[in-house]
Design a protein around this motif. Structure first.
Motif, PDB file in Angstrom:
ATOM      1  N   SER A 142       0.820  -1.216   0.000  1.00 12.77           N
ATOM      2  CA  SER A 142       0.000   0.000   0.000  1.00 12.77           C
ATOM      3  C   SER A 142       0.849   1.257   0.000  1.00 12.77           C
ATOM      4  N   PHE A 143       1.758   1.351   0.957  1.00 10.50           N
ATOM      5  CA  PHE A 143       2.472   2.605   1.183  1.00 10.50           C
ATOM      6  C   PHE A 143       3.625   2.825   0.199  1.00 10.50           C
ATOM      7  N   ALA A 144       4.194   1.741  -0.320  1.00  9.79           N
ATOM      8  CA  ALA A 144       5.288   1.886  -1.284  1.00  9.79           C
ATOM      9  C   ALA A 144       4.778   1.926  -2.717  1.00  9.79           C
ATOM     10  N   PHE A 145       3.747   1.122  -3.012  1.00  9.59           N
ATOM     11  CA  PHE A 145       3.345   0.961  -4.402  1.00  9.59           C
ATOM     12  C   PHE A 145       1.882   1.326  -4.681  1.00  9.59           C
ATOM     13  N   ASN A 146       1.149   1.745  -3.650  1.00  8.77           N
ATOM     14  CA  ASN A 146      -0.280   2.037  -3.803  1.00  8.77           C
ATOM     15  C   ASN A 146      -0.995   0.841  -4.426  1.00  8.77           C
ATOM     16  N   ASN A 147      -0.606  -0.341  -3.981  1.00  7.29           N
ATOM     17  CA  ASN A 147      -1.044  -1.569  -4.635  1.00  7.29           C
ATOM     18  C   ASN A 147      -1.543  -2.596  -3.616  1.00  7.29           C
ATOM     19  N   GLY A 148      -2.047  -2.113  -2.488  1.00 10.36           N
ATOM     20  CA  GLY A 148      -2.452  -3.033  -1.440  1.00 10.36           C
ATOM     21  C   GLY A 148      -3.955  -3.184  -1.327  1.00 10.36           C
ATOM     22  N   ASP A 149      -4.341  -4.097  -0.461  1.00  9.46           N
ATOM     23  CA  ASP A 149      -5.738  -4.249  -0.073  1.00  9.46           C
ATOM     24  C   ASP A 149      -5.975  -3.372   1.153  1.00  9.46           C
ATOM     25  N   ALA A 150      -7.192  -3.365   1.633  1.00  7.94           N
ATOM     26  CA  ALA A 150      -7.488  -2.599   2.840  1.00  7.94           C
ATOM     27  C   ALA A 150      -6.760  -3.216   4.033  1.00  7.94           C
ATOM     28  N   VAL A 151      -6.032  -2.388   4.758  1.00  8.78           N
ATOM     29  CA  VAL A 151      -5.338  -2.847   5.955  1.00  8.78           C
ATOM     30  C   VAL A 151      -6.358  -3.015   7.080  1.00  8.78           C
ATOM     31  N   VAL A 152      -6.243  -4.102   7.815  1.00  7.32           N
ATOM     32  CA  VAL A 152      -7.130  -4.331   8.961  1.00  7.32           C
ATOM     33  C   VAL A 152      -6.267  -4.647  10.171  1.00  7.32           C
ATOM     34  N   ASP A 153      -6.107  -3.662  11.058  1.00  4.22           N
ATOM     35  CA  ASP A 153      -5.412  -3.891  12.321  1.00  4.22           C
ATOM     36  C   ASP A 153      -6.371  -3.573  13.456  1.00  4.22           C
ATOM     37  N   THR A 154      -5.873  -3.567  14.673  1.00  2.00           N
ATOM     38  CA  THR A 154      -6.741  -3.329  15.824  1.00  2.00           C
ATOM     39  C   THR A 154      -7.429  -1.977  15.737  1.00  2.00           C
ATOM     40  N   ASN A 155      -6.681  -0.946  15.299  1.00  2.00           N
ATOM     41  CA  ASN A 155      -7.279   0.381  15.171  1.00  2.00           C
ATOM     42  C   ASN A 155      -8.421   0.384  14.158  1.00  2.00           C
ATOM     43  N   VAL A 156      -8.204  -0.270  13.026  1.00  2.00           N
ATOM     44  CA  VAL A 156      -9.218  -0.286  11.971  1.00  2.00           C
ATOM     45  C   VAL A 156     -10.454  -1.049  12.436  1.00  2.00           C
ATOM     46  N   LYS A 157     -10.255  -2.161  13.120  1.00  2.00           N
ATOM     47  CA  LYS A 157     -11.402  -2.906  13.647  1.00  2.00           C
ATOM     48  C   LYS A 157     -12.218  -2.044  14.602  1.00  2.00           C
ATOM     49  N   ARG A 158     -11.518  -1.312  15.464  1.00  2.00           N
ATOM     50  CA  ARG A 158     -12.208  -0.460  16.429  1.00  2.00           C
ATOM     51  C   ARG A 158     -13.051   0.590  15.713  1.00  2.00           C
ATOM     52  N   VAL A 159     -12.472   1.215  14.684  1.00  2.00           N
ATOM     53  CA  VAL A 159     -13.177   2.254  13.935  1.00  2.00           C
ATOM     54  C   VAL A 159     -14.403   1.680  13.232  1.00  2.00           C
ATOM     55  N   LEU A 160     -14.238   0.559  12.544  1.00  2.00           N
ATOM     56  CA  LEU A 160     -15.358  -0.026  11.805  1.00  2.00           C
ATOM     57  C   LEU A 160     -16.470  -0.486  12.743  1.00  2.00           C
ATOM     58  N   HIS A 161     -16.091  -1.044  13.889  1.00  2.00           N
ATOM     59  CA  HIS A 161     -17.090  -1.512  14.853  1.00  2.00           C
ATOM     60  C   HIS A 161     -17.888  -0.338  15.405  1.00  2.00           C
ATOM     61  N   ARG A 162     -17.187   0.726  15.774  1.00  2.00           N
ATOM     62  CA  ARG A 162     -17.884   1.869  16.371  1.00  2.00           C
ATOM     63  C   ARG A 162     -18.681   2.659  15.335  1.00  2.00           C
ATOM     64  N   ALA A 163     -18.056   2.942  14.212  1.00  2.00           N
ATOM     65  CA  ALA A 163     -18.688   3.841  13.244  1.00  2.00           C
ATOM     66  C   ALA A 163     -19.862   3.183  12.536  1.00  2.00           C
ATOM     67  N   PHE A 164     -19.703   1.920  12.131  1.00  2.00           N
ATOM     68  CA  PHE A 164     -20.713   1.293  11.277  1.00  2.00           C
ATOM     69  C   PHE A 164     -21.294   0.010  11.860  1.00  2.00           C
ATOM     70  N   ALA A 165     -21.003  -0.231  13.150  1.00  2.00           N
ATOM     71  CA  ALA A 165     -21.550  -1.402  13.841  1.00  2.00           C
ATOM     72  C   ALA A 165     -21.202  -2.709  13.133  1.00  2.00           C
ATOM     73  N   VAL A 166     -20.022  -2.766  12.526  1.00  2.00           N
ATOM     74  CA  VAL A 166     -19.553  -4.022  11.940  1.00  2.00           C
ATOM     75  C   VAL A 166     -19.325  -5.002  13.091  1.00  2.00           C
ATOM     76  N   PRO A 167     -19.855  -6.207  13.000  1.00  2.00           N
ATOM     77  CA  PRO A 167     -19.739  -7.148  14.132  1.00  2.00           C
ATOM     78  C   PRO A 167     -18.296  -7.556  14.392  1.00  2.00           C
ATOM     79  N   ASP A 168     -18.045  -7.975  15.626  1.00  2.00           N
ATOM     80  CA  ASP A 168     -16.700  -8.370  16.043  1.00  2.00           C
ATOM     81  C   ASP A 168     -16.388  -9.753  15.483  1.00  2.00           C
TER      82      ASP A 168
END
Length: 310
Positions: A142-168
């Motif tokens: 992603s960061f070197a080649f703009n060629n990645g998939d969506a990154v999913v780490d703990t921060n991203v999970k937290r954001v998606l869960h809170r913002a859009f109620a994506v299940p855990d």
């Protein structure tokens, strides 16, 4: 919040999902934390930062990253280094498990010997490098080649869960992150969504202080429930009258005398004069503050105005 799904049928995102995307990217590009690896597209430099960051706070990584690259500026330099020197550097800078240093050294040798010194650009190929797992491979792509998939780490999970109620659920997080990321924009998007989780939507959220761009759509901001996969206990302060009173005092301190309808959106982004969080709700909070001797409320020319009591 709309229950309509984006094309794909997840049901997680509002109808105006493009507005959600644009709001985040604009927020990130307007102001974000400055880290040197965000100013480069060199895959080697980015890989070093990713490996260092696995167990170390980012502010501490900056100095170590600069010193590491001063010692071994290129992937060829690192591949030619004595492994004991690399491990010694890792230990002296308290960068976590020493095997990460060994793996990084071996990955450099692979790039030189198997790829002629040029990093592969696909996440699947990057994952073939020693010590490079799916997350790190995707981050480098992603960061070197703009060629990645969506990154999913703990921060991203937290954001998606809170913002859009994506299940855990890991599969749900992966799918939601994939659907939400704009096509061909992995570099800026993954940086932006991780910045959101690190700055505005941490374990203790800072929605208004960090000017979170997703407040208008956020399920947690709407309900006051800020639980998340890594935050099992709801912070009692979030969504409380105490928090709202603090926002009122802060807004009046910054802007001076305000009418109800000018003050309201500064307290809640979803303020609606005739709604649940409208004028009557705001007047109730102001009455509490007036009783405490903190604000004055008066009628003038048909308007209700509030100001701090000096």
């Amino acid at each position: 919040m709309s229950e309509s799904a984006e094309t794909g049928g997840s049901g997680w995102f509002p109808d105006d999902v493009d507005a959600v995307r644009e709001a985040l990217v604009e927020w990130y590009e307007a102001d974000h934390r400055s880290f040197p690896w965000r100013e480069t597209e060199d895959a080697y430099e980015i890989l070093v930062s990713e490996v260092m960051s696995q167990q170390t706070q980012l502010d501490r990584v900056v100095e170590a990253w600069h010193e590491f690259l001063a010692e071994w500026p290129t992937v060829d330099d690192l591949a030619a280094a004595d492994r004991s020197d690399v491990v010694g550097f890792w230990t002296s800078h308290s960068l976590g498990y020493n095997n990460r240093a060994r793996y990084l050294h071996e990955a450099a040798a692979q790039v030189v010997e198997e790829y002629g010194g040029a990093f592969p650009e696909e996440p699947a190929e990057l994952e073939e490098l020693m010590g490079v797992g799916p997350y790190t491979a995707n981050a480098v792509a992603s960061f070197a080649f703009n060629n990645g998939d969506a990154v999913v780490d703990t921060n991203v999970k937290r954001v998606l869960h809170r913002a859009f109620a994506v299940p855990d659920d890991d599969a749900a997080f992966e799918e939601a992150a994939r659907q939400l990321m704009p096509a061909g924009a992995s570099r800026v998007w993954n940086n932006a969504v991780m910045e959101l989780g690190g700055v505005a939507c941490g374990k203790t959220p800072r929605c208004d202080e960090a000017d979170c761009p997703w407040r208008a759509w956020c399920h947690a901001y709407e309900t006051g429930d800020f639980t998340a996969p890594d935050v099992p206990t709801q912070p009692s302060f979030e969504g409380s009258r105490r928090q709202m009173r603090g926002r009122i005092v802060g807004a009046l301190d910054q802007h001076g005398e305000l009418t109800l309808d000018t003050l309201g959106p500064r307290v809640r982004v979803d303020y609606n004069p005739g709604g649940e969080h409208g004028r009557e709700w705001l007047l109730g909070l102001l009455a509490d503050l007036e009783d405490d001797g903190l604000v004055d409320v008066e009628e003038r020319d048909g308007e209700t105005l509030a100001r701090l009591r000096r």
